[in-house]
Design a protein around this motif. Structure first.
Motif, PDB file in Angstrom:
ATOM      1  N   ILE A 331       8.225  -3.059  -6.233  1.00  0.00           N
ATOM      2  CA  ILE A 331       8.688  -3.642  -7.485  1.00  0.00           C
ATOM      3  C   ILE A 331       7.799  -3.087  -8.600  1.00  0.00           C
ATOM      4  N   PRO A 332       8.364  -2.280  -9.527  1.00  0.00           N
ATOM      5  CA  PRO A 332       7.521  -1.647 -10.540  1.00  0.00           C
ATOM      6  C   PRO A 332       7.003  -2.636 -11.587  1.00  0.00           C
ATOM      7  N   GLU A 333       5.900  -2.291 -12.191  1.00  0.00           N
ATOM      8  CA  GLU A 333       5.322  -3.039 -13.299  1.00  0.00           C
ATOM      9  C   GLU A 333       5.835  -2.384 -14.585  1.00  0.00           C
ATOM     10  N   GLY A 334       6.931  -2.905 -15.101  1.00  0.00           N
ATOM     11  CA  GLY A 334       7.548  -2.281 -16.257  1.00  0.00           C
ATOM     12  C   GLY A 334       8.039  -0.884 -15.916  1.00  0.00           C
ATOM     13  N   ASP A 335       7.676   0.097 -16.764  1.00  0.00           N
ATOM     14  CA  ASP A 335       8.090   1.483 -16.538  1.00  0.00           C
ATOM     15  C   ASP A 335       6.941   2.353 -16.032  1.00  0.00           C
ATOM     16  N   ARG A 336       5.953   1.734 -15.403  1.00  0.00           N
ATOM     17  CA  ARG A 336       4.781   2.481 -14.957  1.00  0.00           C
ATOM     18  C   ARG A 336       5.039   3.292 -13.687  1.00  0.00           C
ATOM     19  N   MET A 337       6.071   2.945 -12.968  1.00  0.00           N
ATOM     20  CA  MET A 337       6.423   3.701 -11.770  1.00  0.00           C
ATOM     21  C   MET A 337       7.870   3.408 -11.414  1.00  0.00           C
ATOM     22  N   GLN A 338       8.417   4.202 -10.516  1.00  0.00           N
ATOM     23  CA  GLN A 338       9.780   3.973 -10.070  1.00  0.00           C
ATOM     24  C   GLN A 338       9.808   2.928  -8.966  1.00  0.00           C
ATOM     25  N   SER A 339      10.871   2.171  -8.911  1.00  0.00           N
ATOM     26  CA  SER A 339      11.040   1.210  -7.836  1.00  0.00           C
ATOM     27  C   SER A 339      11.384   1.943  -6.547  1.00  0.00           C
ATOM     28  N   VAL A 340      11.143   1.281  -5.438  1.00  0.00           N
ATOM     29  CA  VAL A 340      11.575   1.771  -4.132  1.00  0.00           C
ATOM     30  C   VAL A 340      12.432   0.676  -3.522  1.00  0.00           C
ATOM     31  N   SER A 341      13.689   0.986  -3.246  1.00  0.00           N
ATOM     32  CA  SER A 341      14.589  -0.016  -2.677  1.00  0.00           C
ATOM     33  C   SER A 341      14.136  -0.392  -1.272  1.00  0.00           C
ATOM     34  N   LEU A 342      14.670  -1.460  -0.780  1.00  0.00           N
ATOM     35  CA  LEU A 342      14.253  -1.987   0.518  1.00  0.00           C
ATOM     36  C   LEU A 342      14.424  -0.944   1.622  1.00  0.00           C
ATOM     37  N   GLN A 343      13.311  -0.634   2.269  1.00  0.00           N
ATOM     38  CA  GLN A 343      13.301   0.270   3.420  1.00  0.00           C
ATOM     39  C   GLN A 343      13.292  -0.600   4.678  1.00  0.00           C
ATOM     40  N   LYS A 344      14.434  -0.733   5.305  1.00  0.00           N
ATOM     41  CA  LYS A 344      14.586  -1.688   6.381  1.00  0.00           C
ATOM     42  C   LYS A 344      13.935  -1.209   7.682  1.00  0.00           C
ATOM     43  N   SER A 345      13.583  -2.199   8.516  1.00  0.00           N
ATOM     44  CA  SER A 345      13.065  -1.895   9.846  1.00  0.00           C
ATOM     45  C   SER A 345      14.141  -1.202  10.663  1.00  0.00           C
ATOM     46  N   VAL A 346      13.739  -0.188  11.452  1.00  0.00           N
ATOM     47  CA  VAL A 346      14.714   0.576  12.228  1.00  0.00           C
ATOM     48  C   VAL A 346      14.400   0.590  13.720  1.00  0.00           C
ATOM     49  N   ASP A 347      13.327  -0.102  14.131  1.00  0.00           N
ATOM     50  CA  ASP A 347      12.951  -0.050  15.544  1.00  0.00           C
ATOM     51  C   ASP A 347      12.458  -1.411  16.016  1.00  0.00           C
ATOM     52  N   ASN A 348      12.178  -1.503  17.310  1.00  0.00           N
ATOM     53  CA  ASN A 348      11.682  -2.739  17.917  1.00  0.00           C
ATOM     54  C   ASN A 348      10.174  -2.594  18.130  1.00  0.00           C
ATOM     55  N   GLY A 349       9.390  -3.265  17.315  1.00  0.00           N
ATOM     56  CA  GLY A 349       7.942  -3.110  17.359  1.00  0.00           C
ATOM     57  C   GLY A 349       7.319  -3.548  18.664  1.00  0.00           C
ATOM     58  N   LEU A 350       7.810  -4.648  19.228  1.00  0.00           N
ATOM     59  CA  LEU A 350       7.238  -5.139  20.482  1.00  0.00           C
ATOM     60  C   LEU A 350       7.480  -4.154  21.615  1.00  0.00           C
ATOM     61  N   GLU A 351       8.700  -3.627  21.710  1.00  0.00           N
ATOM     62  CA  GLU A 351       8.996  -2.667  22.777  1.00  0.00           C
ATOM     63  C   GLU A 351       8.180  -1.387  22.608  1.00  0.00           C
ATOM     64  N   LYS A 352       8.022  -0.915  21.380  1.00  0.00           N
ATOM     65  CA  LYS A 352       7.211   0.282  21.139  1.00  0.00           C
ATOM     66  C   LYS A 352       5.740   0.021  21.456  1.00  0.00           C
ATOM     67  N   HIS A 353       5.299  -1.189  21.199  1.00  0.00           N
ATOM     68  CA  HIS A 353       3.909  -1.565  21.502  1.00  0.00           C
ATOM     69  C   HIS A 353       3.660  -1.511  23.002  1.00  0.00           C
ATOM     70  N   MET A 354       4.649  -1.949  23.770  1.00  0.00           N
ATOM     71  CA  MET A 354       4.530  -1.889  25.222  1.00  0.00           C
ATOM     72  C   MET A 354       4.546  -0.456  25.738  1.00  0.00           C
ATOM     73  N   VAL A 355       5.365   0.408  25.138  1.00  0.00           N
ATOM     74  CA  VAL A 355       5.367   1.824  25.517  1.00  0.00           C
ATOM     75  C   VAL A 355       3.989   2.427  25.264  1.00  0.00           C
ATOM     76  N   ASN A 356       3.383   2.075  24.136  1.00  0.00           N
ATOM     77  CA  ASN A 356       2.037   2.555  23.810  1.00  0.00           C
ATOM     78  C   ASN A 356       1.024   2.082  24.848  1.00  0.00           C
ATOM     79  N   PHE A 357       1.156   0.828  25.276  1.00  0.00           N
ATOM     80  CA  PHE A 357       0.273   0.262  26.306  1.00  0.00           C
ATOM     81  C   PHE A 357       0.408   1.031  27.621  1.00  0.00           C
TER      82      PHE A 357
END
Length: 427
Positions: A331-357
């Motif tokens: 969320i930009p502070e006025g015109d000091r930078m560009q906004s970035v729209s919502l970058q949604k989650s695309v993976d399953n963190g718990l399952e990836k955590h187990m693969v790492n383990f």
């Protein structure tokens, strides 16, 4: 079985086991055999996640509640998996058909069970928070380091891609100077628990084993299963339940470790006469050299900051990055930078955590873990600092070199009290 006898038997088992090199090579031709200790809530979720990895099989389950144990056995049978069952975790740790354990018990058991597991030659996935006191966290790090076993802590967001992407953006400097970081958890679906009378221990429950090192008390349903987290004997409330997740990312984003000071205020504002001991409403402020991190939580309210019930916000001169399990945006502070729209989650963190383990086990390489014991201990200690500030009612100054408070009266909270013949492990 007492601890001395258990350690002796574990040593015999370890001495007769394969060498580390041969042990690692053996996984190229056989599955990593997992046993789960505590399988009612996250322990069961963790087991289901790790079983999605084709390199893994489950060989043993342990729980002090036969009702839960029998239910999980049947659920595994439906998937074609047969397991041994145990009431006592020490017996499971002596099982030669178990290579790694998942610890999903209440927090007050984590330290003993994790230390005993690595002493028995097992790799460990331990639920967060890693320990229930500052000293326990330090002991568990020592045990993991000394044993050279793979010890992963359940900070699974460290394995999720959008969390990594968000932190990379924070580190890019585009937000400008970040002066304030907010982290929070508003649990709208949960209402404070009301007082209940003590009851007889439910059939099939080994209540003495459930208590373990905690103070002996009559059985009360408010202190059992999920609700244990609202009592100091067993856990640290929302601060250690959700705080370790969100505050972890506050530290990662700011690339800092120990605060200068911490102060906290809150209480049982939603239910002054409720049964819980931990506060249902809390604000904690961690002071660093040129910015603050603020934690806040509330039970029974869903409307957290930025319209999110949980998250972390990096508030910079140019804009604010807001991050949670659903994604991140700027969320930009006025015109000091560009906004970035919502970058949604695309993976399953718990399952990836187990693969790492499992990767770390099969490669015999604890250094590739996304949430090693050191990381889990660091954030659990930070959460404990906030709780201790609340319990003392003081602004506390932390001596990071000696891991003690400069406020001497607060040091009584550094270590958990062990009861019923249990003693805090020595490594």
């Amino acid at each position: 079985m007492n601890r001395k006898k258990f350690i002796a038997q574990s040593a015999v088992f370890a001495a007769s086991s394969l060498s580390w090199g041969a042990f690692a090579k053996s996984f190229s031709s056989q599955a990593v055999r997992v046993g789960a200790i505590g399988i009612n809530g996250m322990g069961w979720a963790n087991l289901q996640a790790i079983l999605k990895d084709k390199r893994v099989t489950c060989t043993a389950l342990c729980d002090v509640d036969e009702n839960v144990l029998n239910k999980r056995v049947e659920e595994l049978k439906a998937k074609g998996i047969s397991v041994k069952t145990y009431n006592n975790h020490e017996d499971l740790l002596l099982d030669e058909n178990v290579d790694a354990v998942i610890i999903g018990t209440p927090d007050h058991w984590h330290c003993l069970q994790m230390v005993e597991a690595v002493e028995a030659g097992k790799h460990v996935y331990v639920e967060k928070p890693i320990g229930n006191s500052i000293r326990e966290c330090e002991i568990m790090v020592d045990a993991a380091t000394t044993s050279k076993k793979v010890v992963q802590v359940g900070q699974w967001q460290r394995s999720q891609q959008h969390f990594k992407d968000a932190i990379a953006f924070v580190h890019s400097g585009k937000l400008g100077k970040v002066r304030q970081v907010k982290a929070w958890s508003y649990v709208g679906w949960k209402t404070p628990i009301l007082k209940k009378a003590d009851e007889a221990v439910p059939a099939g429950v080994d209540y003495e084993k459930w208590l373990g090192p905690a103070k002996k008390r009559p059985f009360n349903p408010n202190r059992f299963h999920f609700e244990f987290r609202w009592f100091w004997d067993y856990a640290g409330g929302l601060m250690t339940d959700w705080g370790v997740h969100m505050l972890d990312y506050a530290l990662l984003g700011m690339q800092v470790s120990d605060p200068v000071s911490v102060m906290a205020a809150g209480g049982k504002f939603a239910a002054p006469d409720g049964a819980s001991e931990t506060p249902d409403t809390l604000t904690a402020v961690y002071e660093f050299d040129d910015f603050n991190i603020q934690w806040e939580h509330a039970i029974g309210i869903a409307g957290g900051p930025y319209g999110r019930d949980h998250g972390v916000a990096f508030i910079g001169n140019n804009g604010t990055l807001v991050l949670n399990r659903g994604g991140w945006e700027v969320i930009p502070e006025g015109d000091r930078m560009q906004s970035v729209s919502l970058q949604k989650s695309v993976d399953n963190g718990l399952e990836k955590h187990m693969v790492n383990f499992v990767d770390a086990i099969t490669q015999n390489n604890p250094s590739i873990l996304n949430a090693p014991a050191q990381a889990g201990a660091h954030i659990a200690i930070l959460a404990q600092l906030g709780n201790i500030a609340y319990r003392t009612g003081q602004k506390l100054y932390w001596d990071k070199d000696n891991h003690r408070f400069k406020n001497r009266s607060a040091n009584k909270y550094l270590s958990a009290s062990y009861h019923n013949g249990y003693t805090i492990p020595k490594v």
